[in-house]
Design a protein around this motif. Structure first.
Motif, mmCIF file in Angstrom:
data_model
loop_
_atom_site.group_PDB
_atom_site.id
_atom_site.type_symbol
_atom_site.label_atom_id
_atom_site.label_comp_id
_atom_site.label_asym_id
_atom_site.label_seq_id
_atom_site.Cartn_x
_atom_site.Cartn_y
_atom_site.Cartn_z
ATOM 1 N N LYS A 2 0.575 -0.875 -0.119
ATOM 2 C CA LYS A 2 -0.125 -0.339 -0.208
ATOM 3 C C LYS A 2 1.276 1.089 0.105
ATOM 4 O O LYS A 2 2.249 0.998 1.093
ATOM 5 N N SER A 3 0.869 2.610 -0.492
ATOM 6 C CA SER A 3 1.528 3.127 -0.840
ATOM 7 C C SER A 3 1.373 4.159 0.402
ATOM 8 O O SER A 3 2.619 4.627 1.284
ATOM 9 N N ARG A 4 0.537 3.913 1.242
ATOM 10 C CA ARG A 4 0.951 5.093 3.081
ATOM 11 C C ARG A 4 1.610 3.853 3.367
ATOM 12 O O ARG A 4 2.453 5.014 4.319
ATOM 13 N N SER A 5 1.369 2.745 4.180
ATOM 14 C CA SER A 5 2.720 2.349 4.129
ATOM 15 C C SER A 5 3.407 2.055 4.217
ATOM 16 O O SER A 5 4.846 2.422 4.878
ATOM 17 N N SER A 6 4.046 2.138 2.492
ATOM 18 C CA SER A 6 5.134 2.566 1.619
ATOM 19 C C SER A 6 6.023 3.330 2.337
ATOM 20 O O SER A 6 7.174 3.964 2.153
ATOM 21 N N ALA A 8 5.636 5.676 4.502
ATOM 22 C CA ALA A 8 6.150 5.656 6.053
ATOM 23 C C ALA A 8 7.018 4.607 6.759
ATOM 24 O O ALA A 8 7.361 4.975 7.668
ATOM 25 N N TYR A 9 7.831 3.995 5.646
ATOM 26 C CA TYR A 9 8.834 2.928 6.206
ATOM 27 C C TYR A 9 10.175 4.315 6.533
ATOM 28 O O TYR A 9 10.167 4.641 6.374
ATOM 29 N N SER A 10 10.236 3.331 7.769
ATOM 30 C CA SER A 10 11.834 4.285 8.562
ATOM 31 C C SER A 10 12.235 3.542 8.759
ATOM 32 O O SER A 10 12.663 2.657 8.210
ATOM 33 N N ASP A 13 12.419 -0.160 9.444
ATOM 34 C CA ASP A 13 11.113 -1.263 7.939
ATOM 35 C C ASP A 13 13.127 -1.468 7.056
ATOM 36 O O ASP A 13 12.962 -2.170 6.522
ATOM 37 N N PRO A 30 3.410 0.098 -5.437
ATOM 38 C CA PRO A 30 2.699 -0.228 -4.659
ATOM 39 C C PRO A 30 1.538 -0.573 -5.600
ATOM 40 O O PRO A 30 1.282 0.203 -6.456
#
Length: 213
Positions: A2-6, A8-10, A13, A30
């Protein structure tokens, strides 16, 4: 993916020491990209910047999707706009590997793909799940393949080992691996190490022309 979770990678991750591994890297972009208004390319550019420390330049991209099937004209319009924006950002459209899906097998888009300068990622499981048993219609795309995804996609969408393929599926896999340029990356897109190990003898057979051990 998903775009949002990708986005948000820190560092948790994507730890910096990944770059020390003796591996090459690419992104799988995504699946929920918003294709209108330039949002898709903006998301993808941001993600490529996020993994720049890995030296990753190439990225697998699923073709535009919508709740209702897109017409060929609308698909081509979106892909052309993406290629223009990607190039405008200083990136090579040849690093985009457009992947065939069950819903969009790319066979009718070969002229557009060439004019955009994209390469392709041909997915064996998606071909079979879409009812394709021969490589004939995919040959114009095979010439532009920068990557091949090897798996046995089940009706559920699960990516399984090559040992799950029936006879026609194995023949299509053999033809595919031999039709693409030698520079293409052959990627076993299985998600369990035992399935990768089980699949390797078939890949060796396809490449050598001999029998699997």
């Amino acid at each position: 993916m998903k775009s949002r979770s990708s986005l948000a990678y820190s560092g948790k991750d994507l730890p910096l020491d990944l770059a020390e591994l003796p591996l090459s890297w690419h992104a799988h972009l995504p699946l929920d990209l918003v294709w209108d208004g330039g949002a898709a390319v903006e998301t993808c550019l941001a993600l490529m910047e996020k993994i720049a420390f890995l030296g990753a330049e190439r990225a697998v991209l699923h073709p535009p999707a919508a709740p209702a099937p897109l017409s060929a004209k609308d698909t081509e319009k979106r892909l052309t706009a993406f290629a223009t924006a990607w190039k405008g950002a200083g990136r090579d459209p040849g690093h985009i590997l457009l992947e065939n899906t069950v819903e969009q097998d790319l066979t009718g888009l070969a002229p557009c793909i060439e004019s955009c300068g994209f390469q392709v990622c041909l997915d064996l499981g998606h071909m079979l799940a879409g009812g394709r048993k021969t490589l004939t219609e995919f040959l114009p795309l095979a010439a532009r393949a920068g990557m091949v995804h090897l798996n046995s996609t089940a009706p559920s969408g699960r990516h399984g080992p090559l040992t799950d393929l029936d006879g026609p599926g194995r023949e299509l896999g053999r033809a595919l691996t031999r039709a693409v340029p030698r520079s293409a990356v052959l990627m076993l897109e299985c998600f369990a190490w035992a399935e990768i190990e089980a699949s390797l003898p078939l890949v060796r057979e396809w490449l050598s022309g001999g029998a699997a051990e």
